[in-house]
Scaffold this motif. Structure first.
Motif, short mmCIF file in Angstrom:
data_model
loop_
_atom_site.label_atom_id
_atom_site.label_comp_id
_atom_site.label_asym_id
_atom_site.label_seq_id
_atom_site.Cartn_x
_atom_site.Cartn_y
_atom_site.Cartn_z
N LEU A 1 49.64 35.96 35.70
CA LEU A 1 48.98 37.26 35.82
C LEU A 1 48.14 37.56 34.57
CD1 LEU A 1 51.89 39.28 37.47
CD2 LEU A 1 49.75 38.59 38.56
N LEU B 1 44.92 35.64 34.68
CA LEU B 1 43.92 36.24 35.58
C LEU B 1 43.15 37.33 34.84
CD1 LEU B 1 45.90 36.54 38.95
CD2 LEU B 1 44.21 34.83 38.29
N GLY B 2 43.87 38.10 34.04
CA GLY B 2 43.21 39.14 33.24
C GLY B 2 42.25 38.53 32.22
N ARG C 1 39.04 37.43 33.95
CA ARG C 1 38.14 38.57 34.23
C ARG C 1 37.37 38.96 32.97
NH1 ARG C 1 42.66 40.65 37.13
NH2 ARG C 1 43.12 42.14 35.47
N ARG D 1 31.16 43.88 43.67
CA ARG D 1 31.86 44.49 44.82
C ARG D 1 32.02 45.98 44.59
NH1 ARG D 1 37.70 44.20 46.26
NH2 ARG D 1 37.79 44.65 48.49
N LYS D 2 32.47 46.32 43.39
CA LYS D 2 32.61 47.72 43.01
C LYS D 2 31.96 47.89 41.64
CE LYS D 2 37.04 48.50 45.30
NZ LYS D 2 38.48 48.70 45.07
N LEU E 1 34.53 44.92 36.11
CA LEU E 1 34.99 43.54 36.31
C LEU E 1 36.22 43.24 35.47
CD1 LEU E 1 31.97 41.06 36.26
CD2 LEU E 1 33.46 41.61 38.16
N ARG F 1 38.63 45.18 34.71
CA ARG F 1 39.86 45.90 35.11
C ARG F 1 40.60 45.19 36.23
NH1 ARG F 1 36.55 51.38 35.08
NH2 ARG F 1 36.26 51.50 32.86
N GLN G 1 37.21 39.96 42.35
CA GLN G 1 36.55 41.05 41.63
C GLN G 1 35.13 41.31 42.12
OE1 GLN G 1 39.67 41.66 40.30
NE2 GLN G 1 38.36 42.68 38.82
N SER H 1 50.10 46.17 36.14
CA SER H 1 50.02 44.72 36.22
C SER H 1 48.64 44.23 35.83
CB SER H 1 50.32 44.26 37.64
OG SER H 1 49.91 42.93 37.79
N PRO H 2 48.56 43.15 35.01
CA PRO H 2 47.26 42.61 34.66
C PRO H 2 46.53 42.01 35.84
CG PRO H 2 49.04 41.30 33.66
CD PRO H 2 49.67 42.44 34.38
N GLY H 3 47.23 41.71 36.92
CA GLY H 3 46.56 41.11 38.07
C GLY H 3 46.11 42.13 39.09
N ARG H 4 46.44 43.41 38.83
CA ARG H 4 46.13 44.43 39.81
C ARG H 4 44.69 44.92 39.68
NH1 ARG H 4 45.14 49.63 40.32
NH2 ARG H 4 45.87 50.66 42.20
N ARG H 5 44.10 45.25 40.83
CA ARG H 5 42.79 45.87 40.79
C ARG H 5 42.67 46.97 41.83
NH1 ARG H 5 37.51 44.86 42.84
NH2 ARG H 5 35.99 45.80 41.49
N ASP H 6 43.14 46.72 43.05
CA ASP H 6 42.97 47.70 44.12
C ASP H 6 43.91 48.89 43.94
OD1 ASP H 6 41.08 46.16 45.23
OD2 ASP H 6 42.46 45.08 46.52
#
Lengths: 155, 110
Positions: A18, A21-22, A25, A91-92, A153, A155, B24, B105-110
């Motif tokens: 996890l 992934l951050g 980004r 996307r956003k 992007l 976040r 993303q 969570s660092p993997g969260r976005r939505d």
């Protein structure tokens, strides 16, 4: 050659995944170059549209110049080129970018109206100032919107 | 809320990172994805093929004015199925990691 993952990860491995992934980004957002020339081109389109007010004749028989539609097409083409140059279709963009994007046409309309007013008072030369303002402000706002999208992007 | 579901196909490290980046954005150019992941064209192509065969990503080609040869830009995006599968996989990872507050969570976005 990478092997496919087999079995479930431990809690530490899952947390590390996890975190990675951050980091990705962050790397993505950091790697994107702000397309300054294209953002300036957007400002140029706004300036050109506002400058069109100098040739308009406000009054009872006023007809808005067709340059508005051409400007819209040019802005869409530039938006397409920004996507091509950055390699990213967002996307956003986030609320801040959305607010700024909404402010740009409002700002252009205000400057266009001021320009029409200046033209009706015979001060067509002063449209140069509103046109330059449109260029500077739209370029600046477009930059804010783009950077906000990059922040999104991360976040 | 997406139900947690661990997905072995997604969890291969490069594929997990591919999905994490694609989540993303709407679409991303192949070269941007390759450079961000710092992998070779062949490695990225291999993993994209696996994800595409699973119906998780879609690829589309577009002409490139900046290239004099016949190569084209390749745009990559997560399909709705891929987005759902990755969301479920993220939740599974968060549960395994013991992250109960998904907003942290660092993997969260939505």
């Amino acid at each position: 050659m990478e092997n496919d993952f087999e079995g479930r990860p431990s809690s530490e491995e899952a947390a590390a995944s996890l975190r990675d992934l951050g980091a990705d980004r962050q790397a993505l957002a950091d790697g994107v170059q702000v397309p300054k020339m294209l953002l300036a081109a957007l400002g140029g389109v706004a300036a050109w549209w506002v400058a069109g007010a100098a040739g308009a004749n406000p009054g009872e028989n006023y007809e808005p110049p067709t340059s508005g539609w051409l400007g819209l097409v040019a802005a869409l083409v530039i938006a397409h080129l920004i996507r091509r140059e950055t390699g990213i279709r967002f996307r956003k963009m986030g609320p801040r970018a959305a607010l700024v994007m909404a402010a740009i046409p409002v700002l252009c309309l205000i400057l266009f109206s001021i320009s029409l007013g200046l033209g009706s008072f015979g001060a067509r030369w002063a449209v140069l100032l509103t046109s330059l303002s449109a260029f500077g402000l739209v370029t600046w706002l477009a930059g804010i919107a783009f950077r906000s999208a990059l922040d999104q992007l991360r976040r | 809320m997406t139900k947690a579901q661990f997905d072995d196909l997604i969890h291969a490290p490069v594929r997990l990172r591919i999905c994490g980046l694609l989540r993303q954005v709407e679409q991303m150019d192949f070269a941007v994805l390759r450079d961000t992941l710092d992998v070779s064209d062949a490695t990225l192509s291999k993993h994209l093929k696996t994800l595409a065969e699973a119906g998780y990503v879609s690829l589309s080609k577009a002409a490139s004015v900046s290239r004099s040869d016949a190569r084209r830009l390749t745009w990559i995006s997560l399909t709705p199925a891929g987005r759902n599968a990755f969301g479920a996989h993220l939740r599974a990872l968060q549960e395994i990691a013991g992250i109960t507050d998904y907003t942290q969570s660092p993997g969260r976005r939505d």
